[in-house]
Design an enzyme around this catalytic site. Structure first.
Site, PDB file in Angstrom:
ATOM      1  N   ALA A 235      49.025  31.687  42.629  1.00 51.27           N
ATOM      2  CA  ALA A 235      47.700  31.112  42.414  1.00 51.27           C
ATOM      3  C   ALA A 235      46.599  32.173  42.327  1.00 51.27           C
ATOM      4  O   ALA A 235      46.315  32.697  41.248  1.00 51.27           O
ATOM      5  CB  ALA A 235      47.407  30.112  43.529  1.00 51.27           C
ATOM      6  N   ARG A 236      45.965  32.477  43.445  1.00 53.87           N
ATOM      7  CA  ARG A 236      44.910  33.486  43.513  1.00 53.87           C
ATOM      8  C   ARG A 236      45.095  34.307  44.779  1.00 53.87           C
ATOM      9  O   ARG A 236      45.448  33.778  45.837  1.00 53.87           O
ATOM     10  CB  ARG A 236      43.514  32.835  43.511  1.00 53.87           C
ATOM     11  CG  ARG A 236      43.093  32.231  42.178  1.00 53.87           C
ATOM     12  CD  ARG A 236      42.885  33.308  41.117  1.00 53.87           C
ATOM     13  NE  ARG A 236      42.418  32.783  39.846  1.00 53.87           N
ATOM     14  CZ  ARG A 236      43.208  32.426  38.846  1.00 53.87           C
ATOM     15  NH1 ARG A 236      44.524  32.511  38.999  1.00 53.87           N
ATOM     16  NH2 ARG A 236      42.708  31.976  37.721  1.00 53.87           N
ATOM     17  N   ASP A 260      52.360  37.352  42.356  1.00 55.87           N
ATOM     18  CA  ASP A 260      51.881  37.568  40.983  1.00 55.87           C
ATOM     19  C   ASP A 260      50.376  37.811  40.989  1.00 55.87           C
ATOM     20  O   ASP A 260      49.804  38.223  39.985  1.00 55.87           O
ATOM     21  CB  ASP A 260      52.221  36.366  40.096  1.00 55.87           C
ATOM     22  CG  ASP A 260      51.972  36.652  38.626  1.00 55.87           C
ATOM     23  OD1 ASP A 260      52.460  37.692  38.141  1.00 55.87           O
ATOM     24  OD2 ASP A 260      51.294  35.852  37.965  1.00 55.87           O
ATOM     25  N   GLU A 265      42.552  42.771  43.368  1.00 60.08           N
ATOM     26  CA  GLU A 265      43.284  42.783  42.110  1.00 60.08           C
ATOM     27  C   GLU A 265      42.420  43.443  41.049  1.00 60.08           C
ATOM     28  O   GLU A 265      41.268  43.040  40.873  1.00 60.08           O
ATOM     29  CB  GLU A 265      43.629  41.346  41.702  1.00 60.08           C
ATOM     30  CG  GLU A 265      44.573  41.238  40.531  1.00 60.08           C
ATOM     31  CD  GLU A 265      45.005  39.799  40.247  1.00 60.08           C
ATOM     32  OE1 GLU A 265      44.852  39.381  39.084  1.00 60.08           O
ATOM     33  OE2 GLU A 265      45.470  39.115  41.173  1.00 60.08           O
ATOM     34  N   HIS A 284      49.988  39.846  37.654  1.00 52.82           N
ATOM     35  CA  HIS A 284      49.342  38.622  37.176  1.00 52.82           C
ATOM     36  C   HIS A 284      49.835  38.246  35.775  1.00 52.82           C
ATOM     37  O   HIS A 284      49.053  37.943  34.866  1.00 52.82           O
ATOM     38  CB  HIS A 284      47.819  38.793  37.169  1.00 52.82           C
ATOM     39  CG  HIS A 284      47.090  37.492  37.366  1.00 52.82           C
ATOM     40  ND1 HIS A 284      45.891  37.401  38.037  1.00 52.82           N
ATOM     41  CD2 HIS A 284      47.385  36.224  36.981  1.00 52.82           C
ATOM     42  CE1 HIS A 284      45.480  36.145  38.056  1.00 52.82           C
ATOM     43  NE2 HIS A 284      46.369  35.412  37.415  1.00 52.82           N
TER      44      HIS A 284
END
Length: 323
Positions: A235-236, A260, A265, A284
């Site tokens: 997700a985040r 991911d 980030e 990502h």
């Protein structure tokens, strides 16, 4: 282009994909409509002024100020926090997003990461790099319990793909009374989440980043999780407390993590997550798919017809009729 366009595709692309391919996908679905691809700032200014529908990553204020015929802005991202929503609302322009088009790829990657940990494939890859023919023990995904936090398009796709693996699934959503595709559905209250975490071998984060979910998985949650648990974040990054995650991985409070997304980030080169063998990281890329434009064009083409009929738009995030 002399003909007044129905749809204008802006020049800025996404995820390294060609906007010309997107325009062509729209033309295939809307052969009776005029689809124009603006390749330069000048073409954007000229074409947007007469367009009913504009699609792209965002719509800059200088373009919007001249968009007198605009009825719909179709954002090519799932998130619209970078879009000038107030300005679009002031002009009575509907807004849709690309929510759901990434879900199949993200779901497949989540399943893949669970299988990697279940079968310890990452250990096999490490031994191959060292040229070692040395056996190790693997487990099974079968019989596990998987908690899926978030039952939106991504969570639903993950649950659907897990149906053939003989696992128990627990879904976490804001409105558990609505049910879902999992064997059990609970809410976001602390007791319910901790109960789900305590009995899950795999915890998949698939919810949006909100004030409720920011820092949702932290020190207390890792303490509740089984030492055999694996966290999969699709997700985040900020939904998971990074410092708490590093600590849990280093002390083996959990078995591993597949990320991911990260916080921060991009992940800095010297970040400790890079060095942890029980942490898998991808940059990502979970949502990347060669069918990106195909799926988005389906949504935009459907909405072009719905503008004519007055039906509710698919993936609508702002409706000028509702204020």
């Amino acid at each position: 282009m002399s003909e007044t366009p129905d749809i204008v595709v802006l020049r800025e692309g996404t995820e390294g994909l060609s906007m010309e391919s997107y325009a062509n996908a729209l033309r295939e679905r809307l052969p009776d409509r005029t689809v124009a691809h603006a390749r330069t700032p000048k073409q954007e200014r000229e074409l947007v002024a007469d367009a009913r529908v504009v699609t792209g990553t965002t719509l800059e204020p200088d373009l919007l100020s001249h968009a007198d015929r605009l009825e719909l802005f179709a954002c090519t991202f799932a998130g619209t926090d970078h879009v000038p929503m107030d300005a679009l609302a002031d002009r009575g322009v509907a807004v849709t997003n690309a929510g759901g088009i990434h879900a199949p790829g993200i779901a497949e990657q989540a399943i893949g990461n669970m299988l990697v940990f279940a079968r310890r494939l990452h250990e096999g890859w490490r031994r191959k790099q060292r040229g070692e023919w040395r056996h190790f023990q693997s487990g099974e995904l079968t019989g596990s319990t998987v908690a899926i936090i978030g039952l939106g398009s991504i969570g639903r796709e993950i649950a659907q793909r897990l149906q053939g693996f003989d696992v128990e699934t627990v879904g976490v959503r804001y409105t558990p009374e609505k049910g879902g595709p999992t064997d059990e559905v609970v809410g976001f209250d602390e007791d319910a989440i901790h109960d789900a975490l305590s009995r899950s071998e795999y915890v998949v984060v698939a919810c949006p980043l909100t004030e409720t979910t920011r820092g949702l998985i932290g020190k207390s949650e890792f303490a509740t999780m089984s030492p055999n648990a694996v966290l999969v974040n699709t997700a985040r990054g900020p939904i998971v407390d990074t410092d708490a995650l590093v600590s849990a991985l280093r002390s083996e409070k959990i078995r591993g993590a597949a990320l991911d997304v990260t916080d921060p980030e991009p992940l800095p080169e010297d970040h400790p997550l890079w060095t942890l063998e029980n942490c898998l990281i991808t940059p990502h890329t979970g949502g990347h798919t060669p069918r990106h434009w195909e799926r988005l064009a389906d949504i935009v083409a459907t909405n072009m017809d719905r503008l004519e009929t007055g039906e509710a738009l698919e993936n609508q995030v702002f409706d000028p009729e509702s204020g």
